[in-house]
Design a protein around this motif. Structure first.
Motif, PDB file in Angstrom:
ATOM      1  N   GLU A   1       0.540   1.757  14.350  1.00  0.00           N
ATOM      2  CA  GLU A   1      -0.097   2.465  13.238  1.00  0.00           C
ATOM      3  C   GLU A   1      -0.945   1.462  12.472  1.00  0.00           C
ATOM      4  O   GLU A   1      -0.505   0.329  12.202  1.00  0.00           O
ATOM      5  CB  GLU A   1       0.983   3.065  12.334  1.00  0.00           C
TER       6      GLU A   1
ATOM      7  N   ASN B   1      -3.944   6.921   2.370  1.00  0.00           N
ATOM      8  CA  ASN B   1      -3.659   7.880   1.298  1.00  0.00           C
ATOM      9  C   ASN B   1      -3.490   7.099  -0.001  1.00  0.00           C
ATOM     10  O   ASN B   1      -2.512   6.382  -0.150  1.00  0.00           O
ATOM     11  CB  ASN B   1      -2.390   8.659   1.631  1.00  0.00           C
TER      12      ASN B   1
ATOM     13  N   GLY C   1       3.098   7.375   3.322  1.00  0.00           N
ATOM     14  CA  GLY C   1       3.062   6.401   2.230  1.00  0.00           C
ATOM     15  C   GLY C   1       3.039   7.010   0.844  1.00  0.00           C
ATOM     16  O   GLY C   1       3.042   6.314  -0.159  1.00  0.00           O
TER      17      GLY C   1
ATOM     18  N   MET D   1       9.379   8.593   9.811  1.00  0.00           N
ATOM     19  CA  MET D   1       8.257   8.013   9.070  1.00  0.00           C
ATOM     20  C   MET D   1       8.312   8.417   7.612  1.00  0.00           C
ATOM     21  O   MET D   1       7.311   8.378   6.899  1.00  0.00           O
ATOM     22  CB  MET D   1       6.925   8.458   9.676  1.00  0.00           C
ATOM     23  N   GLY D   2       9.479   8.864   7.161  1.00  0.00           N
ATOM     24  CA  GLY D   2       9.629   9.206   5.748  1.00  0.00           C
ATOM     25  C   GLY D   2       9.975   7.967   4.947  1.00  0.00           C
ATOM     26  O   GLY D   2       9.502   6.873   5.254  1.00  0.00           O
TER      27      GLY D   2
ATOM     28  N   PHE E   1       0.812  -1.219   0.000  1.00  0.00           N
ATOM     29  CA  PHE E   1       0.000   0.000   0.000  1.00  0.00           C
ATOM     30  C   PHE E   1       0.847   1.272   0.000  1.00  0.00           C
ATOM     31  O   PHE E   1       0.340   2.377   0.103  1.00  0.00           O
ATOM     32  CB  PHE E   1      -0.893   0.005   1.256  1.00  0.00           C
TER      33      PHE E   1
ATOM     34  N   SER F   1       4.287  -0.221  12.485  1.00  0.00           N
ATOM     35  CA  SER F   1       3.255  -0.241  11.450  1.00  0.00           C
ATOM     36  C   SER F   1       2.636  -1.631  11.445  1.00  0.00           C
ATOM     37  O   SER F   1       3.193  -2.558  10.870  1.00  0.00           O
ATOM     38  CB  SER F   1       3.881   0.067  10.095  1.00  0.00           C
TER      39      SER F   1
ATOM     40  N   ILE G   1      -2.613   5.521  -3.393  1.00  0.00           N
ATOM     41  CA  ILE G   1      -1.415   5.632  -4.212  1.00  0.00           C
ATOM     42  C   ILE G   1      -1.589   4.913  -5.545  1.00  0.00           C
ATOM     43  O   ILE G   1      -0.693   4.847  -6.350  1.00  0.00           O
ATOM     44  CB  ILE G   1      -0.176   5.037  -3.490  1.00  0.00           C
TER      45      ILE G   1
ATOM     46  N   HIS H   1      -1.056  -2.642  11.016  1.00  0.00           N
ATOM     47  CA  HIS H   1      -2.023  -2.744   9.909  1.00  0.00           C
ATOM     48  C   HIS H   1      -2.867  -4.006   9.897  1.00  0.00           C
ATOM     49  O   HIS H   1      -3.925  -4.026   9.265  1.00  0.00           O
ATOM     50  CB  HIS H   1      -1.356  -2.557   8.548  1.00  0.00           C
TER      51      HIS H   1
ATOM     52  N   GLU I   1      -5.514   7.478   8.330  1.00  0.00           N
ATOM     53  CA  GLU I   1      -6.298   7.501   7.104  1.00  0.00           C
ATOM     54  C   GLU I   1      -5.457   6.960   5.942  1.00  0.00           C
ATOM     55  O   GLU I   1      -4.251   7.231   5.886  1.00  0.00           O
ATOM     56  CB  GLU I   1      -6.648   8.967   6.827  1.00  0.00           C
TER      57      GLU I   1
ATOM     58  N   THR J   1       8.717   1.650  12.620  1.00  0.00           N
ATOM     59  CA  THR J   1       9.264   0.496  11.914  1.00  0.00           C
ATOM     60  C   THR J   1       8.162  -0.445  11.435  1.00  0.00           C
ATOM     61  O   THR J   1       7.088  -0.507  12.025  1.00  0.00           O
ATOM     62  CB  THR J   1      10.239  -0.301  12.815  1.00  0.00           C
ATOM     63  N   VAL J   2       8.498  -1.170  10.396  1.00  0.00           N
ATOM     64  CA  VAL J   2       7.635  -2.212   9.882  1.00  0.00           C
ATOM     65  C   VAL J   2       7.545  -3.353  10.920  1.00  0.00           C
ATOM     66  O   VAL J   2       6.662  -4.197  10.854  1.00  0.00           O
ATOM     67  CB  VAL J   2       8.237  -2.645   8.523  1.00  0.00           C
TER      68      VAL J   2
HETATM   69  N1  SAH Z   1       9.334   1.905   7.221  1.00  0.00           N
HETATM   70  C1  SAH Z   1       8.750   2.538   8.364  1.00  0.00           C
HETATM   71  C2  SAH Z   1       8.524   4.044   8.189  1.00  0.00           C
HETATM   72  C3  SAH Z   1       7.927   4.546   6.891  1.00  0.00           C
HETATM   73  S1  SAH Z   1       6.231   4.567   6.582  1.00  0.00           S
HETATM   74  C4  SAH Z   1       7.456   1.878   8.733  1.00  0.00           C
HETATM   75  O1  SAH Z   1       7.047   0.968   8.022  1.00  0.00           O
HETATM   76  O2  SAH Z   1       6.891   2.215   9.748  1.00  0.00           O
HETATM   77  C5  SAH Z   1       5.391   5.574   7.699  1.00  0.00           C
HETATM   78  C6  SAH Z   1       3.950   5.085   7.935  1.00  0.00           C
HETATM   79  O3  SAH Z   1       3.080   5.292   6.792  1.00  0.00           O
HETATM   80  C7  SAH Z   1       3.880   3.588   8.206  1.00  0.00           C
HETATM   81  O4  SAH Z   1       3.038   3.358   9.295  1.00  0.00           O
HETATM   82  C8  SAH Z   1       3.269   3.042   6.936  1.00  0.00           C
HETATM   83  O5  SAH Z   1       2.676   1.810   7.138  1.00  0.00           O
HETATM   84  C9  SAH Z   1       2.309   4.137   6.577  1.00  0.00           C
HETATM   85  N2  SAH Z   1       1.837   4.103   5.189  1.00  0.00           N
HETATM   86  C10 SAH Z   1       2.485   3.630   4.109  1.00  0.00           C
HETATM   87  N3  SAH Z   1       1.736   3.797   2.995  1.00  0.00           N
HETATM   88  C11 SAH Z   1       0.603   4.409   3.385  1.00  0.00           C
HETATM   89  C12 SAH Z   1      -0.544   4.897   2.689  1.00  0.00           C
HETATM   90  N4  SAH Z   1      -0.650   4.777   1.377  1.00  0.00           N
HETATM   91  N5  SAH Z   1      -1.519   5.492   3.407  1.00  0.00           N
HETATM   92  C13 SAH Z   1      -1.391   5.650   4.750  1.00  0.00           C
HETATM   93  N6  SAH Z   1      -0.325   5.234   5.451  1.00  0.00           N
HETATM   94  C14 SAH Z   1       0.658   4.609   4.789  1.00  0.00           C
END
Ligand code: SAH
Length: 348
Positions: free
Chosen positions: A264, A298, A342, A164-165, A122, A222, A300, A224, A296, A200-201
């Motif tokens: 997250e 986003n 994301g 979180m970049g 995602f 993260s 892509i 999910h 929420e 982190t993942v």
């Molecule tokens: N690699 C790290 C940090 C980067 S992502 C991680 O996985 O946590 C930062 C956050 O954005 C993560 O929680 C990720 O799952 C979330 N994320 C990624 N794609 C997204 C999207 N399309 N919409 C919303 N959140 C998203």
């Protein structure tokens, strides 16, 4: 015959190495302290900014070193105030970082790698292949750039930092840790560790390592989904690093640090929007004290993933709270400029 050797980035040197550099050349060692201060505290981008050094000392430095400072190549501002920076690195690769203003905070969201190797289905960053890790100074510079923007555009200080970049910080752990050490050091930005969150993942082995290292910043995972089959389908890392191992690592983390973890979580239509998934999350949350950020989605792509209905998100929140778990529904920021979670993918 003299060959040209590539000059070393001066910020790869420790203070002691800088001292050696000067004393070996018959200069006073306190010069090192001055240079160090220019490099980190004052974020100098070139040696000519170091005005308390003599011209000959500056020339000496120029002869031996470069400063591989990042450059903000392109800055976009969202209608909600969010700023997205496309940051150019010394080798012309680009990463993105984001300034997120709220009523009582200004948060810097920084990248840790160029691209990402994790392939979360995602996430837009997953489509860029991982090129390389960022160095500690490249991470530090992103924070400095946002700190300056906070002061310039908002007349407010930077208060928080989130990893979180782009990229997975725990796959570049050494450099991330070094950057955080500089950010929190009185020699650097002197920011409080408790204002920093690493997301982190969920790499179990590395979470344990962080606990052993007694890090003082916050941890976000993260998650999910809390059912292996579903989580593996959307986050391939889960295949080799399943929820049981993640839970064990988190229990270890809490035992050592006594710090709550944030999960997250995005609710998607047809993927995790049923009571079965809600119950699995509640169960997972019982492992250690935690809170859940329902973020929420986003978009892509062309609709493989779709934001779950408000009712589905509400069911998550109500059920979690009924079980004594703090759960917050988070609105996206900077969506109009692709700066939200994301969405970082170097579109510009
Ligand atoms: N690699 C790290 C940090 C980067 S992502 C991680 O996985 O946590 C930062 C956050 O954005 C993560 O929680 C990720 O799952 C979330 N994320 C990624 N794609 C997204 C999207 N399309 N919409 C919303 N959140 C998203």
């Amino acid at each position: 015959m003299q060959t040209t050797i590539e000059k070393k980035d001066v910020r790869k040197l420790s203070l002691n190495e800088l001292k050696d550099f000067f004393t070996q050349r018959g200069e006073k060692s306190f010069r090192a302290q001055q240079v160090y201060e220019w490099l980190w505290k004052k974020s100098a981008k070139d040696f000519d900014q170091m005005t308390n050094l003599s011209i000959s000392t500056r020339e000496l430095l120029k002869e031996h070193f470069t400063i591989n400072h990042i450059r903000v190549d392109n800055m976009q501002r969202s209608e909600d105030g969010t700023i997205k920076n496309a940051v150019k690195l010394y080798d012309d690769l680009i990463v993105e970082s984001v300034l997120i203003p709220t009523k009582d905070r200004i948060t810097a969201c920084v990248s840790s790698q160029v691209g990402c190797s994790l392939d979360c289905k995602f996430c837009a960053t997953a489509r860029l292949k991982r090129m390389r890790n960022l160095s500690p100074d490249e991470i530090y510079d992103q924070v400095v750039a946002i700190k300056q923007q906070a002061e310039l555009f908002f007349n407010r200080p930077l208060t928080n930092i989130v990893f979180m970049g782009m990229g997975e910080p725990l796959l570049n752990y050494g450099n991330v840790l070094e950057a955080i050490n500089k950010i929190t050091s009185p020699d650097g930005l002197n920011m409080a560790s408790k204002r920093i969150t690493l997301s982190t993942v969920g790499i179990a082995k590395m979470i344990k390592k962080m606990a052993d290292d007694e890090v003082k910043f916050n941890l976000a995972v993260s998650l999910h989904d809390a059912i292996n089959e579903t989580r593996s389908a959307i986050m391939p890392i889960n295949e080799t690093n399943p929820l049981e191992e993640l839970a064990e690592a988190l229990i270890y983390w809490y035992k050592k640090t006594k710090r709550k973890v944030t999960y997250e979580y995005v609710v998607w239509k047809g993927i995790n929007d049923t009571p079965e998934h809600v119950q699995a999350l509640v169960k997972f949350c019982k492992h250690i004290p935690c809170k859940v950020n329902l973020i929420e989605y986003n978009p892509i792509d062309e609709g493989v993933f779709q934001q779950g209905s408000p009712e589905a998100v509400q069911l998550y929140q109500t059920t979690l709270e009924r079980n004594g778990i703090v759960a917050r529904i988070r609105k996206s920021r900077g969506k109009d400029i692709d700066a939200a979670c994301g969405q970082l993918a170097n579109k510009s």
